[in-house]
Scaffold this active site. Sequence first.
Site, PDB file in Angstrom:
ATOM      1  N   ARG A  78       0.861  -1.188   0.000  1.00 50.92           N
ATOM      2  CA  ARG A  78       0.000   0.000   0.000  1.00 50.92           C
ATOM      3  C   ARG A  78       0.894   1.234   0.000  1.00 50.92           C
ATOM      4  NH1 ARG A  78       1.539   1.909   4.219  1.00 50.92           N
ATOM      5  NH2 ARG A  78       0.406   3.829   3.778  1.00 50.92           N
TER       6      ARG A  78
ATOM      7  N   ALA B 119       0.991   5.155  -2.172  1.00 52.72           N
ATOM      8  CA  ALA B 119       0.966   5.449  -3.601  1.00 52.72           C
ATOM      9  C   ALA B 119       2.239   5.042  -4.355  1.00 52.72           C
ATOM     10  CB  ALA B 119       0.652   6.930  -3.799  1.00 52.72           C
TER      11      ALA B 119
ATOM     12  N   ASP C 112      -1.726  11.114  -2.518  1.00 53.09           N
ATOM     13  CA  ASP C 112      -2.039  10.015  -3.436  1.00 53.09           C
ATOM     14  C   ASP C 112      -2.242  10.523  -4.855  1.00 53.09           C
ATOM     15  OD1 ASP C 112      -2.488   7.350  -1.724  1.00 53.09           O
ATOM     16  OD2 ASP C 112      -3.032   9.110  -0.575  1.00 53.09           O
TER      17      ASP C 112
ATOM     18  N   ASN D 172      -5.357  12.848  -0.280  1.00 53.59           N
ATOM     19  CA  ASN D 172      -4.562  12.028   0.636  1.00 53.59           C
ATOM     20  C   ASN D 172      -5.547  11.299   1.550  1.00 53.59           C
ATOM     21  OD1 ASN D 172      -1.846  11.257   1.520  1.00 53.59           O
ATOM     22  ND2 ASN D 172      -2.365  12.265   3.446  1.00 53.59           N
TER      23      ASN D 172
HETATM   24  O1  MRU Z   1      -4.745   3.531   1.392  1.00 51.75           O
HETATM   25  P1  MRU Z   1      -3.262   3.597   1.472  1.00 51.75           P
HETATM   26  O2  MRU Z   1      -2.704   3.121   2.766  1.00 51.75           O
HETATM   27  O3  MRU Z   1      -2.589   2.995   0.266  1.00 51.75           O
HETATM   28  O4  MRU Z   1      -3.087   5.172   1.432  1.00 51.75           O
HETATM   29  C1  MRU Z   1      -1.992   5.806   1.035  1.00 51.75           C
HETATM   30  C2  MRU Z   1      -1.421   6.478   2.173  1.00 51.75           C
HETATM   31  O5  MRU Z   1      -0.794   5.824   2.971  1.00 51.75           O
HETATM   32  C3  MRU Z   1      -1.546   7.909   2.377  1.00 51.75           C
HETATM   33  O6  MRU Z   1      -2.656   8.543   1.896  1.00 51.75           O
HETATM   34  C4  MRU Z   1      -0.221   8.564   2.035  1.00 51.75           C
HETATM   35  O7  MRU Z   1      -0.134   9.784   2.621  1.00 51.75           O
HETATM   36  C5  MRU Z   1       0.058   8.677   0.558  1.00 51.75           C
HETATM   37  S1  MRU Z   1       1.181   7.459   0.023  1.00 51.75           S
HETATM   38  C6  MRU Z   1       2.762   8.124   0.389  1.00 51.75           C
END
Ligand code: MRU
Length: 346
Positions: free
Chosen positions: A46, A48, A234, A244
């Site tokens: 998980r 981005a 994201d 995000n």
């Molecule tokens: O749903 P996820 O855990 O894949 O979400 C992504 C994230 O962890 C956050 O939104 C994050 O700040 C962006 S990825 C560096």
Amino acid sequence: MNLAPLVPHDDHIEVIDQTRLPFVLATLALRTLEDCAQGIETMQVRGAPLIGATAAFGVALAMAGDAGDAALEAALARLARTRPTAVNLHWALARMASRLRPLAASTRAAAAWAEARAIHDEDIAANHALGEHGARLIAERAATLGRPLRVMTHCNAGALATCGWGTALAPVYVAHAAGIAVEVWVSETRPRNQGLLTAWELGRAGVPHALIADNAAGHLMRQGEVDLVITGADRIAANGDTANKVGTYLKALAAREHQVPFYIAAPTSTIDATCPDGAAIPIEARSAAEVQVVHGVDGAGKPAQVTIFAGRCANPAFDVTPAALISGIFTERGLYPSTHITEALA
Ligand code: MRU
């Protein structure tokens, strides 16, 4: 920073199973396109940038079995369906497609692996570079205040969400390594509690931190306990609006009210120049079951879950913070005003 969430081997990739953290540190071997697609869908991988790199290796693993045109298009389509909001997925797939489509099938497998490897290595370098830009700001503010800087973050935008270093946490790690005193407020980030991943990795790195309930953020800002907010992203739209993990927007609103600078940190692979503004960003609606349960460990330390509510739930996984609430965006190319973020792609 010694955390490697994705390790490429000759014929597979090894990833940390993030669904088991912070209770169990276990790795998984992803050997096929389907392993990679399911790993992304189930959130074993998980974050981005890590989703993007895993998808690139998914294409490469597919090409190792059948590198024909139909197999390439099927692999791209399968991976594109896995998660909707993080644009790094589509960025990585577009990059794999433009590298592989012009090639003869006989050369695609090697080229695909090399391209996926490049995406992986470039992500680590980009995150370290943006970390250096962010660490300069942390150092300046800590020097002005003459005490440790108190940074608040949300969700997990650390090494685990990337191929290395992290995005929001990269400035923290770089500053900490340079001997600058920094402390982190970690919001738990219901419903999946990715804040626990952040606390886990900050603990491993020896960075002082405290876990808070999501709803404590505004209070702490009002009390003057927060010097800076840095979150990941994201997807960043062309006008600087940023998606995000859900809850980010509320932190940005509270930060504006209390004059706490609010920054985003993300590699340029998270910028979607084709997306005009936040209203055009697809927001992932996840299962109600995630809101209904809480994960933990039982008395014997074994992972366990409890149902806290069995009724109807809504579970939007992301929200959009308008560009006007964002003080600036750190990328590997430097710090940009949110409203000029596309200049980072020039
Ligand atoms: O749903 P996820 O855990 O894949 O979400 C992504 C994230 O962890 C956050 O939104 C994050 O700040 C962006 S990825 C560096």
